[in-house]
Write an enzyme that holds these catalytic residues in place. Structure first.
Site, PDB file in Angstrom:
ATOM      1  N   LEU A 124      25.886 -30.962 -45.574  1.00 11.84           N
ATOM      2  CA  LEU A 124      24.897 -31.336 -46.590  1.00 11.84           C
ATOM      3  C   LEU A 124      24.590 -30.139 -47.485  1.00 11.84           C
ATOM      4  O   LEU A 124      24.679 -30.214 -48.708  1.00 11.84           O
ATOM      5  CB  LEU A 124      23.615 -31.828 -45.885  1.00 11.84           C
ATOM      6  CG  LEU A 124      22.372 -32.033 -46.758  1.00 11.84           C
ATOM      7  CD1 LEU A 124      22.583 -33.194 -47.730  1.00 11.84           C
ATOM      8  CD2 LEU A 124      21.143 -32.346 -45.869  1.00 11.84           C
ATOM      9  N   ASP A 239      16.312 -36.713 -39.210  1.00 13.44           N
ATOM     10  CA  ASP A 239      15.179 -37.060 -38.345  1.00 13.44           C
ATOM     11  C   ASP A 239      15.629 -37.054 -36.877  1.00 13.44           C
ATOM     12  O   ASP A 239      14.939 -36.511 -36.001  1.00 13.44           O
ATOM     13  CB  ASP A 239      14.611 -38.441 -38.705  1.00 13.44           C
ATOM     14  CG  ASP A 239      13.753 -38.396 -39.976  1.00 13.44           C
ATOM     15  OD1 ASP A 239      13.256 -37.315 -40.331  1.00 13.44           O
ATOM     16  OD2 ASP A 239      13.589 -39.460 -40.609  1.00 13.44           O
ATOM     17  N   ILE A 336       7.816  -8.340 -22.054  1.00 13.24           N
ATOM     18  CA  ILE A 336       7.614  -8.164 -20.607  1.00 13.24           C
ATOM     19  C   ILE A 336       8.727  -7.306 -20.014  1.00 13.24           C
ATOM     20  O   ILE A 336       8.493  -6.516 -19.097  1.00 13.24           O
ATOM     21  CB  ILE A 336       7.507  -9.558 -19.921  1.00 13.24           C
ATOM     22  CG1 ILE A 336       6.164 -10.195 -20.315  1.00 13.24           C
ATOM     23  CG2 ILE A 336       7.653  -9.457 -18.408  1.00 13.24           C
ATOM     24  CD1 ILE A 336       5.995 -11.645 -19.913  1.00 13.24           C
ATOM     25  N   GLY A 338      10.021  -4.878 -21.553  1.00 20.96           N
ATOM     26  CA  GLY A 338       9.903  -3.527 -22.114  1.00 20.96           C
ATOM     27  C   GLY A 338      11.203  -3.110 -22.776  1.00 20.96           C
ATOM     28  O   GLY A 338      11.931  -3.936 -23.332  1.00 20.96           O
ATOM     29  N   GLU A 362      18.403 -27.530 -39.904  1.00 20.59           N
ATOM     30  CA  GLU A 362      17.972 -28.951 -39.918  1.00 20.59           C
ATOM     31  C   GLU A 362      16.536 -29.071 -40.465  1.00 20.59           C
ATOM     32  O   GLU A 362      15.744 -29.898 -40.020  1.00 20.59           O
ATOM     33  CB  GLU A 362      18.177 -29.599 -38.545  1.00 20.59           C
ATOM     34  CG  GLU A 362      19.654 -29.516 -38.141  1.00 20.59           C
ATOM     35  CD  GLU A 362      20.135 -30.513 -37.127  1.00 20.59           C
ATOM     36  OE1 GLU A 362      19.486 -31.550 -36.963  1.00 20.59           O
ATOM     37  OE2 GLU A 362      21.190 -30.259 -36.522  1.00 20.59           O
ATOM     38  N   THR A 364      13.699 -26.183 -42.525  1.00 17.99           N
ATOM     39  CA  THR A 364      12.857 -25.043 -42.123  1.00 17.99           C
ATOM     40  C   THR A 364      11.492 -25.554 -41.651  1.00 17.99           C
ATOM     41  O   THR A 364      11.128 -26.716 -41.883  1.00 17.99           O
ATOM     42  CB  THR A 364      12.613 -24.111 -43.330  1.00 17.99           C
ATOM     43  OG1 THR A 364      11.929 -24.887 -44.340  1.00 17.99           O
ATOM     44  CG2 THR A 364      13.902 -23.548 -43.905  1.00 17.99           C
ATOM     45  N   GLU A 366       8.787 -24.910 -42.947  1.00 17.76           N
ATOM     46  CA  GLU A 366       8.015 -25.291 -44.147  1.00 17.76           C
ATOM     47  C   GLU A 366       8.349 -26.736 -44.541  1.00 17.76           C
ATOM     48  O   GLU A 366       7.466 -27.513 -44.913  1.00 17.76           O
ATOM     49  CB  GLU A 366       8.337 -24.331 -45.308  1.00 17.76           C
ATOM     50  CG  GLU A 366       7.797 -22.919 -45.124  1.00 17.76           C
ATOM     51  CD  GLU A 366       8.469 -22.135 -44.000  1.00 17.76           C
ATOM     52  OE1 GLU A 366       9.677 -22.339 -43.753  1.00 17.76           O
ATOM     53  OE2 GLU A 366       7.780 -21.327 -43.339  1.00 17.76           O
TER      54      GLU A 366
HETATM   55  N1  COS Z   1      14.004 -41.403 -43.910  1.00 18.58           N
HETATM   56  C1  COS Z   1      14.391 -42.286 -44.843  1.00 18.58           C
HETATM   57  N2  COS Z   1      14.228 -42.080 -46.153  1.00 18.58           N
HETATM   58  C2  COS Z   1      13.642 -40.936 -46.519  1.00 18.58           C
HETATM   59  C3  COS Z   1      13.199 -39.979 -45.611  1.00 18.58           C
HETATM   60  C4  COS Z   1      13.412 -40.253 -44.249  1.00 18.58           C
HETATM   61  N3  COS Z   1      13.040 -39.401 -43.297  1.00 18.58           N
HETATM   62  N4  COS Z   1      12.658 -38.947 -46.279  1.00 18.58           N
HETATM   63  C5  COS Z   1      12.732 -39.255 -47.586  1.00 18.58           C
HETATM   64  N5  COS Z   1      13.326 -40.459 -47.720  1.00 18.58           N
HETATM   65  C6  COS Z   1      13.585 -41.180 -48.980  1.00 18.58           C
HETATM   66  C7  COS Z   1      12.292 -41.524 -49.695  1.00 18.58           C
HETATM   67  O1  COS Z   1      11.760 -42.741 -49.226  1.00 18.58           O
HETATM   68  C8  COS Z   1      12.754 -41.592 -51.112  1.00 18.58           C
HETATM   69  O2  COS Z   1      13.405 -42.826 -51.325  1.00 18.58           O
HETATM   70  P1  COS Z   1      13.316 -43.698 -52.647  1.00 18.58           P
HETATM   71  O3  COS Z   1      12.671 -42.867 -53.739  1.00 18.58           O
HETATM   72  O4  COS Z   1      14.712 -44.054 -52.951  1.00 18.58           O
HETATM   73  O5  COS Z   1      12.490 -44.858 -52.270  1.00 18.58           O
HETATM   74  C9  COS Z   1      13.809 -40.531 -51.176  1.00 18.58           C
HETATM   75  O6  COS Z   1      14.290 -40.346 -49.863  1.00 18.58           O
HETATM   76  C10 COS Z   1      13.322 -39.241 -51.760  1.00 18.58           C
HETATM   77  O7  COS Z   1      12.208 -38.807 -51.022  1.00 18.58           O
HETATM   78  P2  COS Z   1      11.375 -37.516 -51.468  1.00 18.58           P
HETATM   79  O8  COS Z   1      10.918 -37.680 -52.895  1.00 18.58           O
HETATM   80  O9  COS Z   1      10.350 -37.247 -50.424  1.00 18.58           O
HETATM   81  O10 COS Z   1      12.534 -36.418 -51.447  1.00 18.58           O
HETATM   82  P3  COS Z   1      12.505 -34.899 -51.808  1.00 18.58           P
HETATM   83  O11 COS Z   1      13.678 -34.637 -52.675  1.00 18.58           O
HETATM   84  O12 COS Z   1      11.148 -34.500 -52.298  1.00 18.58           O
HETATM   85  O13 COS Z   1      12.815 -34.215 -50.401  1.00 18.58           O
HETATM   86  C11 COS Z   1      12.393 -33.294 -48.238  1.00 18.58           C
HETATM   87  C12 COS Z   1      12.084 -34.415 -49.261  1.00 18.58           C
HETATM   88  C13 COS Z   1      11.948 -31.942 -48.731  1.00 18.58           C
HETATM   89  C14 COS Z   1      11.648 -33.685 -46.975  1.00 18.58           C
HETATM   90  C15 COS Z   1      13.931 -33.304 -47.961  1.00 18.58           C
HETATM   91  O14 COS Z   1      14.644 -32.846 -49.076  1.00 18.58           O
HETATM   92  C16 COS Z   1      14.336 -32.447 -46.786  1.00 18.58           C
HETATM   93  O15 COS Z   1      14.213 -32.871 -45.626  1.00 18.58           O
HETATM   94  N6  COS Z   1      14.860 -31.237 -47.050  1.00 18.58           N
HETATM   95  C17 COS Z   1      15.372 -30.380 -46.006  1.00 18.58           C
HETATM   96  C18 COS Z   1      16.814 -30.656 -45.818  1.00 18.58           C
HETATM   97  C19 COS Z   1      17.331 -30.057 -44.549  1.00 18.58           C
HETATM   98  O16 COS Z   1      16.818 -30.311 -43.470  1.00 18.58           O
HETATM   99  N7  COS Z   1      18.391 -29.273 -44.682  1.00 18.58           N
HETATM  100  C20 COS Z   1      19.053 -28.705 -43.567  1.00 18.58           C
HETATM  101  C21 COS Z   1      20.412 -29.286 -43.522  1.00 18.58           C
HETATM  102  S1  COS Z   1      21.177 -29.226 -41.989  1.00 18.58           S
HETATM  103  S2  COS Z   1      21.493 -27.342 -41.669  1.00 18.58           S
END
Ligand code: COS
Length: 386
Positions: A124, A239, A336, A338, A362, A364, A366
């Site tokens: 990704l 998730d 612990i 040392g 997967e 951060t 934050e």
């Molecule tokens: N399950 C299903 N759908 C999800 C979801 C989830 N957990 N989280 C977001 N969505 C969907 C939303 O419902 C939205 O859908 P629609 O607008 O089509 O209805 C869409 O995805 C966009 O959601 P959102 O606006 O919240 O997305 P953002 O671009 O703001 O991103 C975060 C949200 C920051 C939470 C996301 O980009 C993220 O998890 N980033 C981290 C990525 C990561 O973990 N990278 C590590 C990779 S593996 S080393």
């Protein structure tokens, strides 16, 4: 939630613990030092079905539930976090999305091979898009019965040996997250190059690579789910993956507590085992309490997944908590020990380096906070509702 594990889950724990103590722990230091999981251990993991855990039985897998998976992952990580993440990535972010989103033909094609023979990876992240995954720029253009992909990926765990990649690319420039599509790309796809290995602080036994796609041709039948649905595929996959990382963090934390308490009993200063001193006892008590709390959160997220209750924010809470506990516990374990804790003679030095990544990959800590806060502040907007 029933806090009593079933007989089957207890058996799973005993089996995973015995494998981890017998086959992984004795070589965990070497795996880290030589930055490689030996082929012999990969084969034993394969033969003992660790690569088939989350694959449904009808496709040749074991089909354990999420609670069972957490139990196994914690035991593996207690011996080696590098081995645990190799198994975890294969199961939860490679086989997992195929099992969940694949067509019957895709499942029949890839799942039996992933259960018995092949290794999977998830691609990704790109050099320019980490936390903001929806900003990814790898392009996929449809040409007849193929897609042609161009771009690059980074931080691909398992990539050096993976036979198949779940890879996210952009099929539409107009829409941000709704222009992303998921693909299944085999290692020998024309135009796919496995790039350089990334030199990391911890989990050094697990390989992490870059991927380069130059006119990489992928049959259209390898598209996972519909065009434009890739972001949802990725989010739901993560998730589930986050529960696995929480379990991995728990294993590191528990190993840190085990090592610290052993040392506190064995090490004498001022005429006493250092465990007689409250300074040490408080650290041990804090570690134990925090680990139990993190374990409950992780099991809760897994249990909710098993019950088909929306669990996304719970997976984030579990990962946020367990990763912070892993870092704290590894830090206390070094303290612990040392000065000895700062040497390669003791495994706590490895735990300290390995723990950090659980707060990074997967998503951060934050990002986990963003998911959790959204679930509190905007519970009905449908986001994060896996
Ligand atoms: N399950 C299903 N759908 C999800 C979801 C989830 N957990 N989280 C977001 N969505 C969907 C939303 O419902 C939205 O859908 P629609 O607008 O089509 O209805 C869409 O995805 C966009 O959601 P959102 O606006 O919240 O997305 P953002 O671009 O703001 O991103 C975060 C949200 C920051 C939470 C996301 O980009 C993220 O998890 N980033 C981290 C990525 C990561 O973990 N990278 C590590 C990779 S593996 S080393």
């Amino acid at each position: 939630m029933n806090l009593q594990l079933t007989e089957q889950q207890e058996m799973l724990r005993a089996m995973a613990r015995s494998f981890a103590e017998g086959e992984i722990a004795p070589i965990a230091h070497t795996i880290d030092a030589e930055e490689k999981i030996p082929d012999s251990l990969r084969k034993k993991l394969r033969d003992s079905n660790f690569f088939a855990l989350l694959i449904p039985e009808e496709y040749g897998g074991v089909g354990v539930d999420a609670v069972g998976y957490v139990i196994v992952m914690e035991e593996l990580a207690r011996a080696s976090a590098a081995v645990a993440i190799t198994v975890s990535v294969h199961n939860s972010v490679a086989a997992g999305p195929i099992a969940k989103f694949g067509t019957d033909a895709q499942k029949s094609c890839w799942l039996p091979r992933l259960a018995k023979q092949w290794l999977g990876a998830f691609a990704l992240t790109e050099p320019g898009s980490g936390s903001d995954s929806a900003a990814l720029t790898t392009r996929a253009e449809r040409r007849g019965e193929e897609y042609v992909l161009n771009g690059s990926k980074t931080f691909v765990t398992n990539g050096k040996y993976a036979d198949v990649f779940v890879l996210l690319a952009r099929t539409s420039q107009e829409q941000k997250h709704r222009g992303i599509t998921a693909f299944l790309i085999e290692r020998n796809a024309p135009g796919l190059k496995i790039g350089k290995n990334i030199d990391k602080m911890g989990i050094r036994g697990s390989d992490t690579v870059e991927l380069v796609l130059e006119d990489c041709r992928v049959p259209a039948k390898n598209r996972l789910h519909d065009e434009g649905r890739g972001f949802r595929v990725a989010m739901q996959t993560l998730d589930g993956g986050r529960i696995g990382v929480a379990a991995q963090a728990l294993g590191i934390a528990q190993a840190s507590l085990d090592a610290a308490s052993r040392y506190a009993r064995d090490r004498y200063q001022f005429g006493h085992p250092i465990g007689d001193f409250q300074a040490i006892q408080w650290m041990i008590a804090e570690m134990r309490t925090e680990i139990e709390g993190a374990r409950l959160l992780t099991l809760q997220a897994a249990w909710m997944k098993d019950q088909d209750i929306p669990y996304g924010p719970y997976a984030s809470m579990a990962k946020l908590k367990a990763s912070a506990v892993a870092r704290m516990a590894a830090d206390r374990a070094v303290q612990i020990h040392g000065g000895y804790g700062y040497t390669k003679e003791f495994a706590v030095e490895r735990y300290y380096r390995d723990a950090k990544v659980t707060e990074l990959y997967e998503g951060t800590s934050e990002i986990q906070r963003i998911v959790i806060a959204n679930s509190v502040l905007h519970p009905k907007d449908g986001k994060g509702t896996t």
